[in-house]
Scaffold this active site. Structure first.
Site, PDB file in Angstrom:
ATOM      1  NE  ARG A  15      -8.129  -7.793   0.752  1.00 30.35           N
ATOM      2  CZ  ARG A  15      -7.622  -7.044  -0.221  1.00 30.35           C
ATOM      3  NH1 ARG A  15      -6.538  -6.322  -0.023  1.00 30.35           N
ATOM      4  NH2 ARG A  15      -8.200  -7.015  -1.402  1.00 30.35           N
ATOM      5  CE  LYS A  43      -4.459  -1.635   1.516  1.00 30.51           C
ATOM      6  NZ  LYS A  43      -5.469  -1.739   2.562  1.00 30.51           N
TER       7      LYS A  43
HETATM    8  C1  7PJ Z   1      -8.369  -3.990   1.987  1.00 28.77           C
HETATM    9  C2  7PJ Z   1      -9.490  -4.694   1.568  1.00 28.77           C
HETATM   10  C3  7PJ Z   1      -7.996  -4.012   3.362  1.00 28.77           C
HETATM   11  C4  7PJ Z   1      -9.892  -5.454   3.723  1.00 28.77           C
HETATM   12  C5  7PJ Z   1      -8.611  -3.689  -0.125  1.00 28.77           C
HETATM   13  C6  7PJ Z   1      -5.681  -3.324  -1.684  1.00 28.77           C
HETATM   14  C7  7PJ Z   1      -6.793  -2.342  -1.723  1.00 28.77           C
HETATM   15  N1  7PJ Z   1     -10.254  -5.427   2.429  1.00 28.77           N
HETATM   16  N2  7PJ Z   1      -9.644  -4.491   0.248  1.00 28.77           N
HETATM   17  N3  7PJ Z   1      -8.800  -4.770   4.169  1.00 28.77           N
HETATM   18  N4  7PJ Z   1      -7.826  -3.383   0.900  1.00 28.77           N
HETATM   19  N5  7PJ Z   1     -10.610  -6.155   4.589  1.00 28.77           N
HETATM   20  O1  7PJ Z   1      -5.808  -4.454  -2.143  1.00 28.77           O
HETATM   21  O2  7PJ Z   1      -4.601  -2.949  -1.219  1.00 28.77           O
HETATM   22  O3  7PJ Z   1      -7.040  -3.399   3.820  1.00 28.77           O
HETATM   23  S1  7PJ Z   1      -8.394  -3.133  -1.752  1.00 28.77           S
END
Ligand code: 7PJ
Length: 289
Positions: A266, A232
């Site tokens: 994640r 990120k």
């Molecule tokens: C996140 C997400 C996060 C959760 C994205 C990316 C951006 N879902 N979806 N947590 N980020 N739960 O893939 O970096 O931080 S989209």
């Protein structure tokens, strides 16, 4: 020794369909974007065959869960039409569900996409809008799968214009507590709930750093805690690296997150994250529950 009374809180994730959440070790959730415009791998896994192949690669790397998303939520992005999101996500979930036992999560805010994805094999909902879209709460109750409730200030198209908080940690924590109550009040079992402070979603670098430093405060909400910092902007801002050179920074943040209580990570780079967690586990005392 006193026996737990019938009113005592059930152990986390003591519910059917949530067995994978019970793991005593931190879980690694591989990211599978099926969007043409995602920030780090936009367009690369756009065609369903390639997306499925990448999903299987994440399994090979040791993913405990795969999160499949058809809406890019990068800053400035607009949601696609619902049919477009369905067309991106459903075929990939359906094929992967036939090819792997690894649980699949669907990254969506839309009740139609939640329903279709679960119908073809998804076992979890990951909602960056924390079930605030019309009908989303009802769909989650009906589907009975684990749900990740994430904090976001604003909407992706404008969220990074001027994020503002008095006390970011307190505000994000009280939002998550409120969304947990709303979910529980509607009928989502607390055992199925995961929370996430939403790194980069309506937050400056200072906000993101404060959230990471104070992550322990989210472990007392009574839900599993997910953290997504992989590749990120905050990692880029701290290291000065472009998106394709953020592995070391992402791994460092992931290890730190687990040391501060995260239960699920994640990530894009599953194998490297598993290695880092193996090193951590070798020296860390086993954690309770
Ligand atoms: C996140 C997400 C996060 C959760 C994205 C990316 C951006 N879902 N979806 N947590 N980020 N739960 O893939 O970096 O931080 S989209």
């Amino acid at each position: 020794m006193t026996m737990p009374s019938s009113t005592s809180v059930r152990p986390l994730a003591d519910a059917p369909g949530a067995a994978f959440l019970r793991s005593p070790r931190p879980l690694v959730c591989g990211i599978l974007n099926v969007t043409p415009d995602s920030f780090s791998d936009g367009g690369r896994f756009n065609d369903p065959e390639r997306a499925v192949a990448h999903g299987l690669d994440l399994v090979e790397q040791g993913a405990d869960l795969i999160d499949i998303g058809g809406e890019s939520t990068r800053p400035g992005a607009q949601p696609p039409p619902v049919d477009e999101e369905l067309n991106r996500v459903v075929p990939v979930v359906e094929r992967l569900a036939r090819l792997t036992e690894v649980p699949l999560s669907v990254d969506t805010s839309r009740p139609e996409v939640m329903r279709e994805a679960v119908r073809v094999g998804a076992g979890m909902i990951n909602d960056v809008r924390a079930l605030r879209a019309p009908g989303a709460l009802a769909a989650a109750v009906e589907l009975g799968v684990p749900v990740c409730l994430m904090h976001m200030q604003g909407e992706p198209d404008t969220m990074q214009r001027s994020p503002h908080y008095g006390d970011v940690v307190a505000e994000v924590r009280s939002f998550l507590a409120e969304r947990m109550s709303a979910a529980e009040g509607a009928g989502v079992s607390r055992a199925l709930t995961v929370v996430d402070s939403g790194f980069g979603f309506g937050k400056t670098l200072a906000h993101n750093v404060a959230l990471l430093a104070e992550l322990q405060q989210f472990t007392t909400l009574g839900a599993r805690l997910m953290v997504g910092v992989s590749r990120k902007g905050m990692i880029g801002a701290i290291t000065g690296r472009p998106v394709e050179q953020r592995l070391a920074g992402s791994i460092s943040a992931a290890v730190l997150a687990v040391q501060h209580g995260a239960h699920l990570l994640r990530v894009h780079d599953v194998a490297a994250t598993r290695d880092a967690l193996a090193v951590l586990a070798a020296v860390a005392k086993p954690r309770e529950g």
